[in-house]
Design a protein around this motif. Sequence first.
Motif, PDB file in Angstrom:
ATOM      1  N   THR A  56       0.840  -1.193   0.000  1.00 37.13           N
ATOM      2  CA  THR A  56       0.000   0.000   0.000  1.00 37.13           C
ATOM      3  C   THR A  56       0.875   1.244   0.000  1.00 37.13           C
ATOM      4  O   THR A  56       1.786   1.382   0.818  1.00 37.13           O
ATOM      5  CB  THR A  56      -0.916   0.038   1.235  1.00 37.13           C
ATOM      6  N   VAL A  57       0.607   2.134  -0.927  1.00 36.97           N
ATOM      7  CA  VAL A  57       1.276   3.431  -0.971  1.00 36.97           C
ATOM      8  C   VAL A  57       0.221   4.494  -0.653  1.00 36.97           C
ATOM      9  O   VAL A  57      -0.914   4.415  -1.126  1.00 36.97           O
ATOM     10  CB  VAL A  57       1.927   3.695  -2.340  1.00 36.97           C
ATOM     11  N   ARG A  58       0.605   5.461   0.161  1.00 34.02           N
ATOM     12  CA  ARG A  58      -0.356   6.438   0.676  1.00 34.02           C
ATOM     13  C   ARG A  58       0.095   7.866   0.387  1.00 34.02           C
ATOM     14  O   ARG A  58       1.288   8.151   0.306  1.00 34.02           O
ATOM     15  CB  ARG A  58      -0.535   6.271   2.188  1.00 34.02           C
ATOM     16  N   HIS A 129      -5.146   6.306  -0.797  1.00 40.38           N
ATOM     17  CA  HIS A 129      -4.117   5.263  -0.885  1.00 40.38           C
ATOM     18  C   HIS A 129      -4.339   4.429  -2.138  1.00 40.38           C
ATOM     19  O   HIS A 129      -5.424   4.429  -2.729  1.00 40.38           O
ATOM     20  CB  HIS A 129      -4.120   4.363   0.361  1.00 40.38           C
ATOM     21  N   LEU A 130      -3.293   3.741  -2.531  1.00 43.78           N
ATOM     22  CA  LEU A 130      -3.326   2.826  -3.665  1.00 43.78           C
ATOM     23  C   LEU A 130      -2.710   1.514  -3.206  1.00 43.78           C
ATOM     24  O   LEU A 130      -1.577   1.504  -2.718  1.00 43.78           O
ATOM     25  CB  LEU A 130      -2.543   3.415  -4.843  1.00 43.78           C
ATOM     26  N   GLY A 136      -5.620  -8.045  -6.903  1.00 44.73           N
ATOM     27  CA  GLY A 136      -5.962  -6.908  -7.756  1.00 44.73           C
ATOM     28  C   GLY A 136      -5.482  -5.578  -7.214  1.00 44.73           C
ATOM     29  O   GLY A 136      -4.561  -5.504  -6.399  1.00 44.73           O
ATOM     30  N   ILE A 137      -6.137  -4.514  -7.661  1.00 43.70           N
ATOM     31  CA  ILE A 137      -5.788  -3.141  -7.328  1.00 43.70           C
ATOM     32  C   ILE A 137      -6.952  -2.498  -6.579  1.00 43.70           C
ATOM     33  O   ILE A 137      -8.114  -2.693  -6.946  1.00 43.70           O
ATOM     34  CB  ILE A 137      -5.477  -2.320  -8.594  1.00 43.70           C
ATOM     35  N   GLU A 138      -6.618  -1.721  -5.571  1.00 45.13           N
ATOM     36  CA  GLU A 138      -7.626  -0.940  -4.849  1.00 45.13           C
ATOM     37  C   GLU A 138      -7.145   0.499  -4.751  1.00 45.13           C
ATOM     38  O   GLU A 138      -6.007   0.761  -4.369  1.00 45.13           O
ATOM     39  CB  GLU A 138      -7.849  -1.504  -3.450  1.00 45.13           C
ATOM     40  N   TYR A 139      -8.051   1.420  -5.094  1.00 40.41           N
ATOM     41  CA  TYR A 139      -7.736   2.842  -4.995  1.00 40.41           C
ATOM     42  C   TYR A 139      -8.817   3.520  -4.164  1.00 40.41           C
ATOM     43  O   TYR A 139     -10.012   3.299  -4.372  1.00 40.41           O
ATOM     44  CB  TYR A 139      -7.666   3.487  -6.386  1.00 40.41           C
ATOM     45  N   TYR A 186       1.994   9.481  -4.322  1.00 37.54           N
ATOM     46  CA  TYR A 186       2.009   8.180  -3.660  1.00 37.54           C
ATOM     47  C   TYR A 186       3.396   7.560  -3.571  1.00 37.54           C
ATOM     48  O   TYR A 186       3.587   6.600  -2.836  1.00 37.54           O
ATOM     49  CB  TYR A 186       1.080   7.208  -4.404  1.00 37.54           C
ATOM     50  N   ALA A 187       4.335   8.070  -4.316  1.00 39.47           N
ATOM     51  CA  ALA A 187       5.687   7.507  -4.335  1.00 39.47           C
ATOM     52  C   ALA A 187       6.676   8.598  -4.716  1.00 39.47           C
ATOM     53  O   ALA A 187       6.287   9.641  -5.259  1.00 39.47           O
ATOM     54  CB  ALA A 187       5.771   6.347  -5.325  1.00 39.47           C
ATOM     55  N   SER A 188       7.943   8.343  -4.429  1.00 42.95           N
ATOM     56  CA  SER A 188       8.971   9.315  -4.797  1.00 42.95           C
ATOM     57  C   SER A 188       9.020   9.516  -6.297  1.00 42.95           C
ATOM     58  O   SER A 188       9.382  10.585  -6.789  1.00 42.95           O
ATOM     59  CB  SER A 188      10.334   8.854  -4.281  1.00 42.95           C
TER      60      SER A 188
END
Length: 232
Positions: A56-58, A129-130, A136-139, A186-188
Motif C-alpha cells: 500500500t502506498v499512501r 491510498h493505492l 488486484g488493485i484498490e484505490y 504516492y511515491a517518490s
Amino acid sequence: MYSAAQAVIALRDNSPLAALTAGGLAVFFCGLVAALAITLLVSAGSHADWAGSGTTVRINPSIAWAYGIGLLGGLVGSTCYLIFVTRGVVELPFAADGDGTVTRYLMVALLAISFVSLAALLRSREAGHLRFSVDGIEYADMFRRRSAHWDDVVKITDEANRRTRNPIVVGMRDGKQIVVPNADRYASSGAALYWMARHYWRHPEDREELADGRALDRLRKEQFEPDVGGDT
C-alpha cells in the motif's frame, strides 16, 4: 493574505466576530496552499507499507491534516459570514458586488463544500491510498473506494480522458476506469509507480512480491523496467 489582514484589522477594532469570520477564511486558504506545497515539495516515498493484504502506498498524511484544518477554517468562516455579516451584525469589505449577493452565494458554496469534504475526510481518515495485492488493485480517496481484480483489467495507461496530472488509468472489461491522479503523491517517483502497476498486471508470477515486502523495495529502488509492450 487579504483574509488574514482583515482578521488583524478586526482584532485591532475589538470585533471578535469579524475576526472569527476572516480568520476562518484565512485558515481555509492557508490549508489549501499548505496541501499544495506538501504535494509539490515533500517526498511521498516513506508513506508506504506491506502486509499479507498487499503493498500500500499512501498520500502524505500531512496533506490530510492540511486539508482538514483548511476545511474546518472554511466551515467556520463561511458559517460566521452567513450568520453575522449577512445579518449586519458585523461588517467586512468582502463583497465585490454592491449588495454582497455574489459573495453570499460563494459562501454558501464554500459551506457546502467544506462540510461534505470534511465529513468525507473524517470518515476515510486519510487523503488517499493505492494498494496492489495478489488479487488486484484498490484505490481510495476521501470520497470513495474502487477496486479491480487483475483478471478484469484490460489495460493500464497514463492517459486520462480528462486533464489529470501524471495519472495511472486502469481500464476494465466493463468499460469502467479507475483513475489515480497525480501518481507522484504516492511515491517518490510516479513513473516508477506506474511501471510497477503494469509489471504486476502483466506478470502474475511475480505478484507474491506484493505480500512479502519485495515489491516495496523494488519501488523504492525504482527497479521496474518500462514495459513498452501491448496491453494484452
